[in-house]
Scaffold this motif. Sequence first.
Motif, PDB file in Angstrom:
ATOM      1  N   TYR A  61       6.312   6.627  13.013  1.00 15.63           N
ATOM      2  CA  TYR A  61       5.620   8.328  11.769  1.00 15.63           C
ATOM      3  C   TYR A  61       4.213   7.903  11.109  1.00 15.63           C
ATOM      4  CZ  TYR A  61       5.356  10.792   7.831  1.00 15.63           C
ATOM      5  OH  TYR A  61       4.737  11.847   7.089  1.00 15.63           O
ATOM      6  N   TYR A  62       3.055   8.244  10.768  1.00  9.39           N
ATOM      7  CA  TYR A  62       2.103   7.436  10.034  1.00  9.39           C
ATOM      8  C   TYR A  62       1.734   9.212   8.766  1.00  9.39           C
ATOM      9  CZ  TYR A  62      -2.374   6.843   8.983  1.00  9.39           C
ATOM     10  OH  TYR A  62      -4.158   6.375   8.565  1.00  9.39           O
ATOM     11  N   GLN A  63       1.190   8.570   8.112  1.00  4.24           N
ATOM     12  CA  GLN A  63       0.581   9.269   7.245  1.00  4.24           C
ATOM     13  C   GLN A  63      -0.153   8.314   6.294  1.00  4.24           C
ATOM     14  OE1 GLN A  63       3.698  11.961   5.014  1.00  4.24           O
ATOM     15  NE2 GLN A  63       1.834  12.858   3.738  1.00  4.24           N
ATOM     16  N   ASN A  64      -1.420   8.759   5.656  1.00  2.00           N
ATOM     17  CA  ASN A  64      -2.002   8.495   3.993  1.00  2.00           C
ATOM     18  C   ASN A  64      -1.108   9.679   3.064  1.00  2.00           C
ATOM     19  OD1 ASN A  64      -3.800   8.517   2.340  1.00  2.00           O
ATOM     20  ND2 ASN A  64      -5.727   7.330   3.694  1.00  2.00           N
ATOM     21  N   VAL A  65      -0.351   9.284   2.401  1.00  2.03           N
ATOM     22  CA  VAL A  65       0.189   9.135   1.414  1.00  2.03           C
ATOM     23  C   VAL A  65      -0.812   9.586   0.436  1.00  2.03           C
ATOM     24  CG1 VAL A  65       2.328   8.511   2.036  1.00  2.03           C
ATOM     25  CG2 VAL A  65       0.746   7.102   1.134  1.00  2.03           C
ATOM     26  N   ARG A  66      -1.594   9.050  -0.048  1.00  2.62           N
ATOM     27  CA  ARG A  66      -2.373   9.015  -1.542  1.00  2.62           C
ATOM     28  C   ARG A  66      -1.643   8.906  -2.560  1.00  2.62           C
ATOM     29  NH1 ARG A  66      -7.286  12.366  -0.619  1.00  2.62           N
ATOM     30  NH2 ARG A  66      -8.085  11.730  -2.822  1.00  2.62           N
ATOM     31  N   VAL A  79      13.663   9.804   3.362  1.00  3.70           N
ATOM     32  CA  VAL A  79      13.856   8.194   4.016  1.00  3.70           C
ATOM     33  C   VAL A  79      15.211   7.826   4.606  1.00  3.70           C
ATOM     34  CG1 VAL A  79      14.029   5.606   4.775  1.00  3.70           C
ATOM     35  CG2 VAL A  79      11.627   7.083   3.964  1.00  3.70           C
ATOM     36  N   SER A  80      15.948   9.067   3.827  1.00  7.95           N
ATOM     37  CA  SER A  80      17.345   8.591   4.101  1.00  7.95           C
ATOM     38  C   SER A  80      17.537   9.614   4.924  1.00  7.95           C
ATOM     39  CB  SER A  80      18.437   9.078   2.624  1.00  7.95           C
ATOM     40  OG  SER A  80      17.778  10.774   2.417  1.00  7.95           O
ATOM     41  N   ASN A  81      17.342  10.718   4.970  1.00  5.67           N
ATOM     42  CA  ASN A  81      17.618  11.586   6.391  1.00  5.67           C
ATOM     43  C   ASN A  81      16.756  11.111   7.647  1.00  5.67           C
ATOM     44  OD1 ASN A  81      19.313  14.044   7.920  1.00  5.67           O
ATOM     45  ND2 ASN A  81      16.204  14.998   7.446  1.00  5.67           N
ATOM     46  N   ALA A  82      15.656   9.991   7.738  1.00  8.67           N
ATOM     47  CA  ALA A  82      14.927   9.632   9.021  1.00  8.67           C
ATOM     48  C   ALA A  82      15.153   9.466   9.670  1.00  8.67           C
ATOM     49  CB  ALA A  82      13.086   9.346   8.387  1.00  8.67           C
ATOM     50  N   GLU A  83      14.791   9.173  10.960  1.00 11.02           N
ATOM     51  CA  GLU A  83      15.170   8.763  12.326  1.00 11.02           C
ATOM     52  C   GLU A  83      14.025   8.256  12.760  1.00 11.02           C
ATOM     53  OE1 GLU A  83      18.805   8.188  13.192  1.00 11.02           O
ATOM     54  OE2 GLU A  83      19.571   9.556  11.475  1.00 11.02           O
ATOM     55  N   TYR A  84      12.829   8.085  12.388  1.00  9.13           N
ATOM     56  CA  TYR A  84      11.974   7.269  13.122  1.00  9.13           C
ATOM     57  C   TYR A  84      12.175   6.377  13.027  1.00  9.13           C
ATOM     58  CZ  TYR A  84       9.466  11.449  11.366  1.00  9.13           C
ATOM     59  OH  TYR A  84       8.779  12.948  11.390  1.00  9.13           O
ATOM     60  N   ASP A  85      11.479   5.250  13.869  1.00  6.65           N
ATOM     61  CA  ASP A  85      12.049   3.517  14.214  1.00  6.65           C
ATOM     62  C   ASP A  85      10.747   2.714  13.654  1.00  6.65           C
ATOM     63  OD1 ASP A  85      13.713   4.046  16.137  1.00  6.65           O
ATOM     64  OD2 ASP A  85      12.327   4.734  17.715  1.00  6.65           O
ATOM     65  N   ILE A  86       9.215   2.702  13.054  1.00  6.70           N
ATOM     66  CA  ILE A  86       8.982   2.925  12.718  1.00  6.70           C
ATOM     67  C   ILE A  86       7.876   4.008  11.490  1.00  6.70           C
ATOM     68  CG2 ILE A  86       6.644   1.363  11.922  1.00  6.70           C
ATOM     69  CD1 ILE A  86       7.764   0.510  15.243  1.00  6.70           C
ATOM     70  N   ILE A  87       7.318   3.193  10.392  1.00  2.00           N
ATOM     71  CA  ILE A  87       7.196   4.622   9.420  1.00  2.00           C
ATOM     72  C   ILE A  87       6.127   3.169   9.104  1.00  2.00           C
ATOM     73  CG2 ILE A  87       6.834   5.533   7.430  1.00  2.00           C
ATOM     74  CD1 ILE A  87      10.120   5.928   7.702  1.00  2.00           C
ATOM     75  N   ALA A  88       4.828   3.223   9.502  1.00  4.84           N
ATOM     76  CA  ALA A  88       2.974   3.438   8.483  1.00  4.84           C
ATOM     77  C   ALA A  88       2.645   4.306   7.946  1.00  4.84           C
ATOM     78  CB  ALA A  88       2.424   2.775  10.006  1.00  4.84           C
ATOM     79  N   VAL A 110      10.464  -3.692   5.185  1.00  3.37           N
ATOM     80  CA  VAL A 110       8.823  -3.391   5.281  1.00  3.37           C
ATOM     81  C   VAL A 110       8.821  -4.528   4.510  1.00  3.37           C
ATOM     82  CG1 VAL A 110       8.066  -2.437   2.944  1.00  3.37           C
ATOM     83  CG2 VAL A 110      10.394  -1.454   3.708  1.00  3.37           C
ATOM     84  N   TYR A 111       7.263  -4.248   5.437  1.00  2.45           N
ATOM     85  CA  TYR A 111       5.931  -5.258   5.300  1.00  2.45           C
ATOM     86  C   TYR A 111       4.678  -4.567   4.509  1.00  2.45           C
ATOM     87  CZ  TYR A 111       8.935  -6.988   8.987  1.00  2.45           C
ATOM     88  OH  TYR A 111      10.174  -7.790   9.705  1.00  2.45           O
ATOM     89  N   VAL A 128      -1.465  -0.569   2.053  1.00  7.69           N
ATOM     90  CA  VAL A 128      -1.003   0.073   3.241  1.00  7.69           C
ATOM     91  C   VAL A 128       0.319  -0.690   3.334  1.00  7.69           C
ATOM     92  CG1 VAL A 128      -2.937  -0.070   4.512  1.00  7.69           C
ATOM     93  CG2 VAL A 128      -1.964  -2.514   4.565  1.00  7.69           C
ATOM     94  N   LEU A 129       1.694  -0.530   4.548  1.00  4.44           N
ATOM     95  CA  LEU A 129       2.946  -0.347   4.600  1.00  4.44           C
ATOM     96  C   LEU A 129       3.093  -0.599   6.434  1.00  4.44           C
ATOM     97  CD1 LEU A 129       5.121   1.189   4.236  1.00  4.44           C
ATOM     98  CD2 LEU A 129       4.656   1.132   2.124  1.00  4.44           C
ATOM     99  N   ILE A 130       4.172  -1.277   6.228  1.00  3.52           N
ATOM    100  CA  ILE A 130       4.925  -0.594   7.682  1.00  3.52           C
ATOM    101  C   ILE A 130       6.126  -1.059   7.845  1.00  3.52           C
ATOM    102  CG2 ILE A 130       5.205  -1.170  10.048  1.00  3.52           C
ATOM    103  CD1 ILE A 130       2.596  -1.863  10.574  1.00  3.52           C
ATOM    104  N   ALA A 131       7.359  -0.051   7.996  1.00  2.48           N
ATOM    105  CA  ALA A 131       8.339  -0.130   7.885  1.00  2.48           C
ATOM    106  C   ALA A 131       9.709   0.060   8.613  1.00  2.48           C
ATOM    107  CB  ALA A 131       9.011   0.913   6.655  1.00  2.48           C
TER     108      ALA A 131
END
Length: 482
Positions: A61-66, A79-88, A110-111, A128-131
């Motif tokens: 999953y990718y998003q510019n969250v501003r 996120v508590s309901n998310a099933e993504y392997d990676i979130i950027a 989280v990095y 930026v972050l990658i989870a």
Amino acid sequence: MGICPPEAIVDTTHTERDQYELNGEVLHNNQLVPRQESLTNTTTPATTTAFRRTESSITVYYQNVRGLRTKIEDLFLTVSNAEYDIIALTETWLNEEIHSVQLFGTNYTVYRNDRDPSATGKKRGGGVLIAVSSKINSSKSASRVSNSIEHLWVNVYGSGSTVAVGVVYIAPELAVETDVIEQHIESAFTITESLRSCDCHLLLGDYNQPGLVWTSSSTGFLYPDPSKSRFSTPSSVLVDGMATMDMKQINDVKNNRDRTLDLIFINAEFVPRCSVSEAVEPLIQADLFHPALVANLQYTYPINYHDCADETEFDFHKADIAALSRAIGNLNWSQLLDGSIDSAVEIFTSQMSQFFHRFVPAPRTRGKPPWSNHQLRELKRLRAAALRRYINCRNPFTKREFNFASSSYRTLNRHLYSKYVQRKETDLKRNPKSFWHFMNEKRQTSGLPTSMFLDTKVAESREAICNLFIYLMPANFCMLMI
């Protein structure tokens, strides 16, 4: 007083179990009954994710969250309901005062690369972050990259292969500087050089190059249309650099101005195995210039998941103490003296483990998140079923059905979480020990901290810490005596 999300503290208070009304819609007898339309005709089996993921598929999953500073609770709940392997995520606007556990709980590793004010001259913005799902083996890339740019790479490990996932944010004022683009390309090239032919390099980010107009090729990737694009020196350096690494752009989702600011590059051999689409439901409300994206990578090698069972916990308050005492008393202790110390410890541990499992019950486990109840789980099931129908057949009716189910789930989830936090804040006053236990779990530490401060003095050893208390206590006692 507010506290960080306390999802790891066991809550034994059972409230909010009765019928709950959601804007005129009611969940009654395990059925969601809307005022105008109904979802009760659902026959789809329960599911926890809309993606039919196999062991060789990675969902990114990718998003510019501003900015996330004012959206911490919103992201935590979704996120508590998310099933993504990676979130950027880009433009996180985070700093050291905001801990990753406040955003992702314990479900993700989280990095982060937050904006450095000393390097940029700006105190806010960027970052930026990658989870990565905590179930997946991952680590921050050890390859040399430039620290002057807000980018980050993380390695996700498969059986015999690696996926290097990168994320970058280049601010508009930096996107026109050729040397910035060159430094980023050099860092990306360093990552590419460290990979093997079987490894995948996936790079996502906001490059702020609106002059590039991307068009589809016959082989599945996109390239800048020479007749429509406005090339600048930085944009040309970006395109040429990616071409040198044989990285192809695969995002064709446009923003409200028919432009693509967020780009996704992948090495050429993986282009046929990676699809990109706009996220059906963003984790955070999407910006008009930056639609949320989902990349689904079909991977040849199975991903390595952590394979470790949770440690068994026992509720000794409800143990059969009499039976446990008899079992321990009847144990043949002489057998512990016949062998070595190691064998004696092994026998003793095995016997005690058997006794505990026989006479000490395990505490009743609750579903995750800990504020969940039967109504919320049912709404989650209905939401997942509606999402699957919408993905399989996109039309106004299935979209409206999913929006209704998702809104109902989010409303109840936020309500239950709010009540949960209120109870935890009350518990903090009555039982501070539970709060500090929670904090130590989150920090993954126990006992004394590695360093302590008193005015301008710093102590980094046990003896020095004790001396600080010796210095502090007389002054406090004098104040009490006065």
